[in-house]
Scaffold this motif. Sequence first.
Motif, PDB file in Angstrom:
ATOM      1  N   THR A 180       0.815  -1.216   0.000  1.00 57.93           N
ATOM      2  CA  THR A 180       0.000   0.000   0.000  1.00 57.93           C
ATOM      3  C   THR A 180       0.849   1.266   0.000  1.00 57.93           C
ATOM      4  O   THR A 180       0.351   2.337  -0.349  1.00 57.93           O
ATOM      5  N   PHE A 181       2.131   1.164   0.386  1.00 59.34           N
ATOM      6  CA  PHE A 181       3.001   2.331   0.373  1.00 59.34           C
ATOM      7  C   PHE A 181       3.419   2.709  -1.047  1.00 59.34           C
ATOM      8  O   PHE A 181       4.031   3.761  -1.250  1.00 59.34           O
ATOM      9  N   LEU A 182       3.099   1.859  -2.027  1.00 59.50           N
ATOM     10  CA  LEU A 182       3.379   2.187  -3.426  1.00 59.50           C
ATOM     11  C   LEU A 182       2.328   3.117  -4.018  1.00 59.50           C
ATOM     12  O   LEU A 182       2.522   3.626  -5.125  1.00 59.50           O
ATOM     13  N   ASN A 183       1.217   3.311  -3.331  1.00 56.82           N
ATOM     14  CA  ASN A 183       0.189   4.243  -3.812  1.00 56.82           C
ATOM     15  C   ASN A 183       0.757   5.663  -3.849  1.00 56.82           C
ATOM     16  O   ASN A 183       1.571   6.028  -2.984  1.00 56.82           O
ATOM     17  N   PRO A 184       0.384   6.459  -4.850  1.00 54.71           N
ATOM     18  CA  PRO A 184      -0.686   6.286  -5.832  1.00 54.71           C
ATOM     19  C   PRO A 184      -0.289   5.556  -7.110  1.00 54.71           C
ATOM     20  O   PRO A 184      -0.950   5.729  -8.147  1.00 54.71           O
ATOM     21  N   TRP A 185       0.772   4.771  -7.089  1.00 53.78           N
ATOM     22  CA  TRP A 185       1.081   3.910  -8.224  1.00 53.78           C
ATOM     23  C   TRP A 185       0.229   2.651  -8.074  1.00 53.78           C
ATOM     24  O   TRP A 185       0.679   1.615  -7.643  1.00 53.78           O
ATOM     25  N   TYR A 186      -1.052   2.766  -8.443  1.00 52.06           N
ATOM     26  CA  TYR A 186      -2.034   1.751  -8.117  1.00 52.06           C
ATOM     27  C   TYR A 186      -1.794   0.438  -8.851  1.00 52.06           C
ATOM     28  O   TYR A 186      -2.159  -0.634  -8.340  1.00 52.06           O
ATOM     29  N   GLU A 187      -1.196   0.494 -10.045  1.00 55.75           N
ATOM     30  CA  GLU A 187      -0.934  -0.752 -10.763  1.00 55.75           C
ATOM     31  C   GLU A 187       0.040  -1.637 -10.000  1.00 55.75           C
ATOM     32  O   GLU A 187      -0.044  -2.868 -10.060  1.00 55.75           O
ATOM     33  N   ALA A 188       0.961  -1.016  -9.272  1.00 59.29           N
ATOM     34  CA  ALA A 188       1.975  -1.777  -8.550  1.00 59.29           C
ATOM     35  C   ALA A 188       1.478  -2.287  -7.205  1.00 59.29           C
ATOM     36  O   ALA A 188       2.121  -3.155  -6.608  1.00 59.29           O
ATOM     37  N   SER A 189       0.368  -1.769  -6.723  1.00 57.29           N
ATOM     38  CA  SER A 189      -0.161  -2.211  -5.431  1.00 57.29           C
ATOM     39  C   SER A 189      -1.427  -3.042  -5.570  1.00 57.29           C
ATOM     40  O   SER A 189      -1.554  -4.106  -4.947  1.00 57.29           O
ATOM     41  N   LEU A 190      -2.351  -2.586  -6.414  1.00 54.91           N
ATOM     42  CA  LEU A 190      -3.649  -3.251  -6.503  1.00 54.91           C
ATOM     43  C   LEU A 190      -3.535  -4.640  -7.131  1.00 54.91           C
ATOM     44  O   LEU A 190      -4.110  -5.609  -6.626  1.00 54.91           O
ATOM     45  N   VAL A 191      -2.782  -4.749  -8.217  1.00 53.05           N
ATOM     46  CA  VAL A 191      -2.666  -6.045  -8.906  1.00 53.05           C
ATOM     47  C   VAL A 191      -1.986  -7.094  -8.031  1.00 53.05           C
ATOM     48  O   VAL A 191      -2.511  -8.211  -7.865  1.00 53.05           O
ATOM     49  N   PRO A 192      -0.806  -6.810  -7.420  1.00 54.92           N
ATOM     50  CA  PRO A 192      -0.212  -7.833  -6.541  1.00 54.92           C
ATOM     51  C   PRO A 192      -1.080  -8.197  -5.344  1.00 54.92           C
ATOM     52  O   PRO A 192      -1.106  -9.362  -4.932  1.00 54.92           O
ATOM     53  N   ILE A 193      -1.798  -7.229  -4.792  1.00 55.43           N
ATOM     54  CA  ILE A 193      -2.643  -7.532  -3.635  1.00 55.43           C
ATOM     55  C   ILE A 193      -3.789  -8.459  -4.031  1.00 55.43           C
ATOM     56  O   ILE A 193      -4.142  -9.381  -3.283  1.00 55.43           O
ATOM     57  N   PHE A 194      -4.359  -8.266  -5.212  1.00 53.47           N
ATOM     58  CA  PHE A 194      -5.435  -9.152  -5.643  1.00 53.47           C
ATOM     59  C   PHE A 194      -4.902 -10.535  -6.012  1.00 53.47           C
ATOM     60  O   PHE A 194      -5.594 -11.542  -5.817  1.00 53.47           O
ATOM     61  N   ILE A 195      -3.684 -10.607  -6.542  1.00 50.23           N
ATOM     62  CA  ILE A 195      -3.060 -11.913  -6.779  1.00 50.23           C
ATOM     63  C   ILE A 195      -2.827 -12.624  -5.445  1.00 50.23           C
ATOM     64  O   ILE A 195      -3.088 -13.831  -5.309  1.00 50.23           O
ATOM     65  N   LEU A 196      -2.353 -11.872  -4.459  1.00 51.94           N
ATOM     66  CA  LEU A 196      -2.166 -12.424  -3.120  1.00 51.94           C
ATOM     67  C   LEU A 196      -3.490 -12.880  -2.519  1.00 51.94           C
ATOM     68  O   LEU A 196      -3.563 -13.932  -1.866  1.00 51.94           O
ATOM     69  N   THR A 197      -4.548 -12.111  -2.752  1.00 49.29           N
ATOM     70  CA  THR A 197      -5.874 -12.487  -2.243  1.00 49.29           C
ATOM     71  C   THR A 197      -6.353 -13.785  -2.870  1.00 49.29           C
ATOM     72  O   THR A 197      -6.884 -14.666  -2.181  1.00 49.29           O
ATOM     73  N   LEU A 198      -6.157 -13.930  -4.181  1.00 50.83           N
ATOM     74  CA  LEU A 198      -6.577 -15.151  -4.869  1.00 50.83           C
ATOM     75  C   LEU A 198      -5.800 -16.362  -4.361  1.00 50.83           C
ATOM     76  O   LEU A 198      -6.389 -17.411  -4.057  1.00 50.83           O
ATOM     77  N   CYS A 199      -4.485 -16.226  -4.238  1.00 50.80           N
ATOM     78  CA  CYS A 199      -3.661 -17.343  -3.765  1.00 50.80           C
ATOM     79  C   CYS A 199      -4.009 -17.710  -2.319  1.00 50.80           C
ATOM     80  O   CYS A 199      -4.119 -18.899  -1.971  1.00 50.80           O
ATOM     81  N   THR A 200      -4.197 -16.698  -1.475  1.00 46.03           N
ATOM     82  CA  THR A 200      -4.543 -16.957  -0.074  1.00 46.03           C
ATOM     83  C   THR A 200      -5.933 -17.575   0.040  1.00 46.03           C
ATOM     84  O   THR A 200      -6.170 -18.437   0.891  1.00 46.03           O
ATOM     85  N   GLY A 201      -6.856 -17.150  -0.827  1.00 47.21           N
ATOM     86  CA  GLY A 201      -8.191 -17.739  -0.813  1.00 47.21           C
ATOM     87  C   GLY A 201      -8.172 -19.213  -1.187  1.00 47.21           C
ATOM     88  O   GLY A 201      -8.855 -20.037  -0.565  1.00 47.21           O
ATOM     89  N   LEU A 202      -7.368 -19.577  -2.200  1.00 48.51           N
ATOM     90  CA  LEU A 202      -7.241 -20.992  -2.574  1.00 48.51           C
ATOM     91  C   LEU A 202      -6.600 -21.792  -1.447  1.00 48.51           C
ATOM     92  O   LEU A 202      -7.000 -22.930  -1.163  1.00 48.51           O
ATOM     93  N   TRP A 203      -5.616 -21.187  -0.789  1.00 46.46           N
ATOM     94  CA  TRP A 203      -4.948 -21.859   0.330  1.00 46.46           C
ATOM     95  C   TRP A 203      -5.930 -22.108   1.475  1.00 46.46           C
ATOM     96  O   TRP A 203      -5.975 -23.209   2.041  1.00 46.46           O
ATOM     97  N   SER A 204      -6.714 -21.106   1.810  1.00 48.75           N
ATOM     98  CA  SER A 204      -7.686 -21.277   2.896  1.00 48.75           C
ATOM     99  C   SER A 204      -8.783 -22.260   2.509  1.00 48.75           C
ATOM    100  O   SER A 204      -9.299 -22.985   3.363  1.00 48.75           O
ATOM    101  N   PHE A 205      -9.130 -22.313   1.228  1.00 51.37           N
ATOM    102  CA  PHE A 205     -10.145 -23.264   0.757  1.00 51.37           C
ATOM    103  C   PHE A 205      -9.669 -24.696   0.961  1.00 51.37           C
ATOM    104  O   PHE A 205     -10.406 -25.551   1.459  1.00 51.37           O
ATOM    105  N   VAL A 206      -8.419 -24.942   0.602  1.00 47.35           N
ATOM    106  CA  VAL A 206      -7.855 -26.278   0.804  1.00 47.35           C
ATOM    107  C   VAL A 206      -7.697 -26.579   2.291  1.00 47.35           C
ATOM    108  O   VAL A 206      -7.964 -27.699   2.754  1.00 47.35           O
ATOM    109  N   THR A 207      -7.296 -25.570   3.064  1.00 41.85           N
ATOM    110  CA  THR A 207      -7.129 -25.756   4.509  1.00 41.85           C
ATOM    111  C   THR A 207      -8.448 -26.116   5.180  1.00 41.85           C
ATOM    112  O   THR A 207      -8.485 -26.934   6.111  1.00 41.85           O
TER     113      THR A 207
END
Length: 265
Positions: A204-231
């Motif tokens: 979030t400290f990369l804001n207002p360069w939103y492409e560098a913060s928003l995209v990785p955070i949503f990738i992290l959200t997707l990966c963490t969601g799959l991990w929690s689903f399997v867990t």
Amino acid sequence: MGAAVCFGCAAIAFGPALALVVLRVAAEPLRVIVLVAGAFFWLVSLLLASLIWFVSVQLSDREDAKLQYSLLIFGAAVSVLLQEAFRFAYFKLLKKADEGLAMISEDGRSPVSLRQMAYVSGLSFGIISGAFSFINVLADSIGPGTVGIHGDSPYYFITSAFLTMALVLLHTFWGVIFFDACEKRRYGSLGLVVASHLLASGLTFLNPWYEASLVPIFILTLCTGLWSFVTAGGSFRNILKCLSCEQEGDRRVTTYSALQVPFED
């Protein structure tokens, strides 16, 4: 226009969380209690982090901009660590509560499983965290003023809404993974939860360069969601059954005796 932006961003940020609360939490009183108590634990962690950051700022040179920025990063890291520490404390409390509920129940089983508590506590951490990070942005979105009129990004409100939505979901996923790791003593998973939390906050400290913060955070959200689903015990087969609306058949077996009662004359 300001009201439309405010309600639209609020729906983006808290719509998924509201749906989860209405569908999975609101109907169960014990889950509501876990939700409220989890929000209280998060608030206490925020209070301690704020005190540490405030004291460090007061003791430092307030004219040094680089030092103050470094203290801001330090405060964010301390806040993350305190949140995870209070998540662990909340796990210990819920563990004791789960044992107590099992003792007083008629069948010896708790009415709310520890896995359900993990999901609700993670959701509570996410909702209260998102509310504190986004409520001031929503207040400013009503107006007056126009975002971007001085060359700033005109997408500030909508990107903040999507970041808040990702943060709420991340906390929910982290809660499931964290509780399972504590229960099974998987210290590597605990370290990954803390590291991913630090990574999400640091991006979030990369804001207002939103492409560098928003995209990785949503990738992290997707990966963490799959991990929690399997867990939580999910599988690809469960997804296919959900999409096809397949229901389990009746597995009860009825045994008929070959002996028959003679008819009465």
